[in-house]
Write a protein that holds these residues in place. Structure first.
Motif, mmCIF file in Angstrom:
data_model
loop_
_atom_site.group_PDB
_atom_site.id
_atom_site.type_symbol
_atom_site.label_atom_id
_atom_site.label_comp_id
_atom_site.label_asym_id
_atom_site.label_seq_id
_atom_site.Cartn_x
_atom_site.Cartn_y
_atom_site.Cartn_z
ATOM 1 N N ILE A 1 0.776 -1.068 -0.167
ATOM 2 C CA ILE A 1 -0.656 -0.612 -0.151
ATOM 3 C C ILE A 1 1.144 0.954 -0.229
ATOM 4 O O ILE A 1 2.315 1.565 0.731
ATOM 5 C CB ILE A 1 -0.806 0.168 1.044
ATOM 6 C CG1 ILE A 1 -1.877 -1.077 0.927
ATOM 7 C CG2 ILE A 1 -1.404 1.080 1.476
ATOM 8 C CD1 ILE A 1 -2.758 -2.054 2.322
ATOM 9 N N GLN B 1 0.795 5.903 -0.222
ATOM 10 C CA GLN B 1 -0.454 6.550 0.043
ATOM 11 C C GLN B 1 1.256 8.165 -0.333
ATOM 12 O O GLN B 1 1.970 8.545 0.696
ATOM 13 C CB GLN B 1 -0.854 6.904 1.817
ATOM 14 C CG GLN B 1 -1.511 5.948 1.746
ATOM 15 C CD GLN B 1 -1.780 5.910 3.181
ATOM 16 O OE1 GLN B 1 -0.980 6.375 4.452
ATOM 17 N NE2 GLN B 1 -2.914 5.094 3.750
ATOM 18 N N TRP C 1 -7.171 -0.253 3.055
ATOM 19 C CA TRP C 1 -7.335 0.060 2.244
ATOM 20 C C TRP C 1 -8.831 -0.152 1.746
ATOM 21 O O TRP C 1 -9.397 -0.902 2.223
ATOM 22 C CB TRP C 1 -6.492 -0.163 1.136
ATOM 23 C CG TRP C 1 -5.925 0.338 -0.104
ATOM 24 C CD1 TRP C 1 -4.974 0.511 -0.112
ATOM 25 C CD2 TRP C 1 -6.737 0.345 -1.607
ATOM 26 N NE1 TRP C 1 -4.895 1.445 -1.777
ATOM 27 C CE2 TRP C 1 -5.755 0.658 -2.090
ATOM 28 C CE3 TRP C 1 -7.193 -1.136 -1.789
ATOM 29 C CZ2 TRP C 1 -6.305 0.511 -3.388
ATOM 30 C CZ3 TRP C 1 -8.006 -0.476 -3.043
ATOM 31 C CH2 TRP C 1 -7.491 -0.099 -3.804
ATOM 32 N N PRO D 1 -8.063 3.295 -5.621
ATOM 33 C CA PRO D 1 -7.685 3.569 -4.136
ATOM 34 C C PRO D 1 -9.264 4.411 -4.515
ATOM 35 O O PRO D 1 -9.503 5.434 -5.451
ATOM 36 C CB PRO D 1 -7.209 4.409 -3.839
ATOM 37 C CG PRO D 1 -6.045 5.074 -5.395
ATOM 38 C CD PRO D 1 -6.338 4.321 -5.891
ATOM 39 N N GLU E 1 -0.576 5.447 -6.466
ATOM 40 C CA GLU E 1 -1.117 4.005 -5.932
ATOM 41 C C GLU E 1 -1.377 2.760 -5.946
ATOM 42 O O GLU E 1 -2.994 2.581 -5.231
ATOM 43 C CB GLU E 1 -2.149 5.230 -4.772
ATOM 44 C CG GLU E 1 -1.258 6.531 -3.688
ATOM 45 C CD GLU E 1 -2.402 7.118 -2.852
ATOM 46 O OE1 GLU E 1 -4.095 7.207 -3.171
ATOM 47 O OE2 GLU E 1 -2.136 7.941 -2.349
#
Length: 184
Positions: free
Chosen positions: A56, A58, A108, A129, A65
């Protein structure tokens, strides 16, 4: 111990991930653990061959992402994308958890963007995302205040034939077409 103390510990952590895919009322529950995991009334199933993601990120930039999940080619949720993809999105929520802990944390949230099969026995799910929706356009019907539809479209309801003029062009000046019938 709590989730946080296990997460930040140097040697007490035993992490695994639970993946929840959802489309309407349908749910597909998988775990990266070596055995099935029960969370409340839900059972996250172990996948033969394993399920994992590339980590993951960010960054604040939705295109960077993207999350790639690798799973067996016969994964049920991936099979929905063979041929024509589903008409509605398939949401994904990833939960982080530690062995022996009852607490799990949402790490997530997003949806499946596409699925490919890079190897005969492997599927790759590319997921975007939830923040990627922030970059999407909002309302698209906004060309005029009283009516949001294109003139003469099926939804507009104005009959094009009632406003049709049959006339010969008498002259052209730049972008203007000249004829006395147009004045009426």
């Amino acid at each position: 111990m709590s989730f946080d103390s296990r997460e930040f510990s140097l040697d007490d952590g035993a992490p695994y991930r639970n993946y929840q895919f959802a489309r309407g009322v349908m749910r597909w529950l998988y775990t990266s653990s070596d055995r099935d995991r029960a969370v409340g009334t839900q059972i996250f199933r172990t996948v033969r061959g394993g399920i994992a993601d590339d980590g993951i990120r960010q960054t604040g930039e939705a295109s960077v992402e993207l999350l790639k999940i690798t799973a067996p080619a016969d994964l049920e949720v991936a099979s929905l994308f063979r041929g024509v993809p589903p008409s509605s999105e398939i949401a994904l929520t990833i939960f982080d958890r530690h062995e022996g802990e009852s607490e799990q944390v949402v790490s997530w949230v997003g949806s499946i963007q596409s699925v490919s099969w890079p190897k005969r026995d492997q599927a790759q799910l590319v997921c975007q995302p939830l923040s990627a929706r922030m970059t999407m356009q909002g309302l698209r019907q906004g060309w005029e205040p009283p009516c949001p539809h294109a003139l003469y479209s099926v939804w507009c309801g104005v009959n094009r034939d009632l406003y049709r003029i049959s006339a010969l062009i008498q002259g052209i000046t730049g972008a203007a077409i000249i004829n006395g019938a147009f004045a009426g």
